[in-house]
Scaffold this motif. Sequence first.
Motif, PDB file in Angstrom:
ATOM      1  N   LEU A 111     -10.678   0.943 -20.065  1.00 29.35           N
ATOM      2  CA  LEU A 111      -9.504   1.590 -19.132  1.00 29.35           C
ATOM      3  C   LEU A 111      -9.779   1.586 -17.779  1.00 29.35           C
ATOM      4  N   LEU A 112      -8.987   1.127 -16.794  1.00 30.17           N
ATOM      5  CA  LEU A 112      -9.196   0.814 -15.523  1.00 30.17           C
ATOM      6  C   LEU A 112      -8.138   1.883 -14.959  1.00 30.17           C
ATOM      7  N   THR A 113      -8.602   2.478 -13.673  1.00 25.48           N
ATOM      8  CA  THR A 113      -7.770   3.421 -12.889  1.00 25.48           C
ATOM      9  C   THR A 113      -7.903   2.687 -11.744  1.00 25.48           C
ATOM     10  N   CYS A 114      -6.775   2.553 -10.827  1.00 24.64           N
ATOM     11  CA  CYS A 114      -6.453   1.845  -9.650  1.00 24.64           C
ATOM     12  C   CYS A 114      -5.866   2.770  -8.846  1.00 24.64           C
ATOM     13  N   ALA A 115      -6.531   2.997  -7.369  1.00 24.48           N
ATOM     14  CA  ALA A 115      -5.443   3.955  -6.473  1.00 24.48           C
ATOM     15  C   ALA A 115      -4.895   2.957  -5.915  1.00 24.48           C
ATOM     16  N   VAL A 116      -3.347   3.280  -5.859  1.00 24.45           N
ATOM     17  CA  VAL A 116      -2.286   2.220  -5.250  1.00 24.45           C
ATOM     18  C   VAL A 116      -1.486   2.939  -4.470  1.00 24.45           C
ATOM     19  N   ALA A 117      -0.834   2.029  -3.487  1.00 21.75           N
ATOM     20  CA  ALA A 117      -0.268   2.156  -2.350  1.00 21.75           C
ATOM     21  C   ALA A 117       1.012   1.167  -1.804  1.00 21.75           C
ATOM     22  N   VAL A 118       2.058   1.766  -1.496  1.00 26.20           N
ATOM     23  CA  VAL A 118       2.612   0.650  -0.246  1.00 26.20           C
ATOM     24  C   VAL A 118       2.804   1.483   1.023  1.00 26.20           C
ATOM     25  N   VAL A 119       2.420   0.543   1.722  1.00 25.27           N
ATOM     26  CA  VAL A 119       2.440   1.162   3.176  1.00 25.27           C
ATOM     27  C   VAL A 119       3.250   0.195   4.043  1.00 25.27           C
ATOM     28  N   ASN A 120       3.671   0.731   5.118  1.00 23.04           N
ATOM     29  CA  ASN A 120       4.442   0.126   6.466  1.00 23.04           C
ATOM     30  C   ASN A 120       3.215  -0.661   7.192  1.00 23.04           C
ATOM     31  N   SER A 121       3.627  -1.867   6.915  1.00 23.95           N
ATOM     32  CA  SER A 121       2.531  -2.899   7.511  1.00 23.95           C
ATOM     33  C   SER A 121       2.250  -2.896   9.044  1.00 23.95           C
ATOM     34  N   GLU A 122       3.066  -2.315   9.889  1.00 23.66           N
ATOM     35  CA  GLU A 122       2.733  -2.110  11.351  1.00 23.66           C
ATOM     36  C   GLU A 122       2.138  -0.815  11.603  1.00 23.66           C
ATOM     37  N   SER A 123       2.731   0.164  10.997  1.00 23.86           N
ATOM     38  CA  SER A 123       1.982   1.605  11.426  1.00 23.86           C
ATOM     39  C   SER A 123       1.089   2.028  10.537  1.00 23.86           C
ATOM     40  N   ASP A 124       0.816   1.485   9.002  1.00 20.55           N
ATOM     41  CA  ASP A 124       0.041   1.745   8.378  1.00 20.55           C
ATOM     42  C   ASP A 124       0.154   3.082   7.639  1.00 20.55           C
ATOM     43  N   GLU A 125       1.359   3.481   7.928  1.00 16.96           N
ATOM     44  CA  GLU A 125       1.882   4.792   7.150  1.00 16.96           C
ATOM     45  C   GLU A 125       2.040   4.493   5.713  1.00 16.96           C
ATOM     46  N   GLU A 126       1.557   5.351   4.639  1.00 17.05           N
ATOM     47  CA  GLU A 126       1.620   5.458   3.488  1.00 17.05           C
ATOM     48  C   GLU A 126       3.005   5.911   2.899  1.00 17.05           C
ATOM     49  N   LEU A 127       3.953   4.955   2.373  1.00 19.72           N
ATOM     50  CA  LEU A 127       5.350   5.169   1.717  1.00 19.72           C
ATOM     51  C   LEU A 127       5.256   5.570   0.490  1.00 19.72           C
ATOM     52  N   VAL A 128       4.240   5.028  -0.398  1.00 25.27           N
ATOM     53  CA  VAL A 128       4.037   5.282  -1.819  1.00 25.27           C
ATOM     54  C   VAL A 128       2.713   5.617  -1.938  1.00 25.27           C
ATOM     55  N   THR A 129       2.147   6.493  -2.627  1.00 26.01           N
ATOM     56  CA  THR A 129       0.891   6.625  -3.041  1.00 26.01           C
ATOM     57  C   THR A 129       0.711   6.857  -4.627  1.00 26.01           C
ATOM     58  N   GLY A 130      -0.371   6.576  -5.285  1.00 24.23           N
ATOM     59  CA  GLY A 130      -0.501   6.899  -6.658  1.00 24.23           C
ATOM     60  C   GLY A 130      -1.726   6.392  -7.348  1.00 24.23           C
ATOM     61  N   ALA A 131      -1.739   6.306  -8.549  1.00 25.56           N
ATOM     62  CA  ALA A 131      -2.679   5.796  -9.386  1.00 25.56           C
ATOM     63  C   ALA A 131      -1.961   5.027 -10.460  1.00 25.56           C
ATOM     64  N   ALA A 132      -2.702   3.819 -10.974  1.00 27.29           N
ATOM     65  CA  ALA A 132      -2.242   3.040 -11.772  1.00 27.29           C
ATOM     66  C   ALA A 132      -3.283   2.945 -12.958  1.00 27.29           C
ATOM     67  N   THR A 133      -3.041   2.883 -14.289  1.00 26.91           N
ATOM     68  CA  THR A 133      -4.094   2.695 -15.371  1.00 26.91           C
ATOM     69  C   THR A 133      -3.628   1.275 -16.267  1.00 26.91           C
ATOM     70  N   VAL A 134      -4.612   0.809 -16.498  1.00 23.95           N
ATOM     71  CA  VAL A 134      -4.534  -0.482 -17.448  1.00 23.95           C
ATOM     72  C   VAL A 134      -5.741  -0.679 -18.298  1.00 23.95           C
ATOM     73  N   LYS A 135      -5.200  -0.966 -19.616  1.00 26.78           N
ATOM     74  CA  LYS A 135      -6.106  -1.172 -20.915  1.00 26.78           C
ATOM     75  C   LYS A 135      -6.447  -2.706 -20.819  1.00 26.78           C
TER      76      LYS A 135
END
Length: 137
Positions: A111-135
């Motif tokens: 089981l892998l856990t990954c920190a994930v995010a979507v950021v504004n490419s110019e400002s580096d502001e985080e728009l979405v953050t969270g964790a994803a898991t995959v078997k």
Amino acid sequence: MVEEIQPGALLPEFTLDITRELLNAYCAASGDHNPLHWDAEFAVTTQFEGIIAHGMLTLALISRMMTAAYGKSWLESGGLRTRFKGAAYLGDRVTSRGRVTKEEDKGDHRLLTCAVAVVNSESDEELVTGAATVKLR
């Protein structure tokens, strides 16, 4: 596919430009015709003060990243817990980011856990953050 799966391994980044054409296509495909996503006159009167992308459109970058990294394993067993922290505006460029944070041996799979995010490419502001898991088998 990500070859290294140990904690710290980076996931492939994907970038998306938020254009009028993209938002119109997403409105049509999703059936979400909220004027916040297409009507500048309306959108300027909201707390966002302008047209923003659909949250699910920005979130989709994370699934795209996880699919590129883990393919069928992600599609069959992926889990996602996220939080929206900001909005992507018309004209913005957004980028997915991720890294492996934990690997656990579960006997018949890892089981892998990954920190994930979507950021504004110019400002580096985080728009979405969270964790994803995959078997992984």
